[in-house]
Design a protein around this motif. Structure first.
Motif, PDB file in Angstrom:
ATOM      1  N   ARG A  39      18.164  57.162  81.018  1.00 21.33           N
ATOM      2  CA  ARG A  39      18.332  57.783  82.336  1.00 21.33           C
ATOM      3  C   ARG A  39      17.540  57.039  83.403  1.00 21.33           C
ATOM      4  N   GLU A  62      19.577  63.213  93.327  1.00 24.84           N
ATOM      5  CA  GLU A  62      20.593  63.489  92.316  1.00 24.84           C
ATOM      6  C   GLU A  62      20.119  63.041  90.932  1.00 24.84           C
ATOM      7  N   GLN A  63      19.561  61.853  90.856  1.00 22.13           N
ATOM      8  CA  GLN A  63      19.073  61.331  89.581  1.00 22.13           C
ATOM      9  C   GLN A  63      17.843  62.095  89.099  1.00 22.13           C
ATOM     10  N   LYS A  66      18.652  64.825  86.801  1.00 22.65           N
ATOM     11  CA  LYS A  66      19.003  64.452  85.429  1.00 22.65           C
ATOM     12  C   LYS A  66      17.777  64.337  84.541  1.00 22.65           C
ATOM     13  N   PRO A  69      15.321  68.827  85.630  1.00 23.79           N
ATOM     14  CA  PRO A  69      16.232  69.817  86.220  1.00 23.79           C
ATOM     15  C   PRO A  69      15.514  70.728  87.215  1.00 23.79           C
TER      16      PRO A  69
END
Length: 135
Positions: A39, A62-63, A66, A69
């Motif tokens: 990731r 956004e990342q 991942k 959360p």
């Protein structure tokens, strides 16, 4: 494990009890390590793929979701001596914060919090809409 003698055969048993909780936890972490590394590589590739600041900030947030959360997250930037919400993710009510700016005379408090180099947790904003209005 059976305990036996040649004359009497099985005369008992040897029982061993071992707490494997920590080992199971460690094994689980070892399994998630490569996923997190993958990731992070994906995040770094996404980040270097653009020079547009707004797109970059959206990619970062956004990342982030991942890897860590969240229900709501924001990126604030210092612009013209004011701290401004630049990117927000989460419930629609938080979008109102995009118009909010923190004046320079309030920055000392924020700088103090940032210099502590600790995670800062806000109270549950869903349960307290008045707090969003106060911000």
């Amino acid at each position: 494990m059976p305990l036996a003698t040649e004359e009497d055969g099985v005369v008992g048993a040897i029982v061993v009890n071992q707490d494997i909780t920590q080992r199971k936890h460690d094994e689980k972490e070892l399994q998630t390590g490569p996923d997190q590394l993958s990731r992070l590589v994906e995040i770094s590739q996404s980040i270097v793929s653009t020079l547009d600041l707004d797109r970059l900030l959206n990619l970062i947030i956004e990342q982030l979701g991942k890897v860590l959360p969240y229900e709501a997250a924001a990126i604030l930037m210092l612009e013209q001596n004011q701290l401004r919400f630049r990117t927000i993710r989460g419930p629609a009510v938080f979008q109102r914060l995009l118009d909010f700016q923190i004046p320079s005379n309030d920055l000392a408090i924020i700088e103090m919090l940032l210099n502590r180099n600790e995670a800062l947790y806000l109270s549950d904003l869903h349960a307290n809409n008045d707090l969003i209005d106060q911000i």
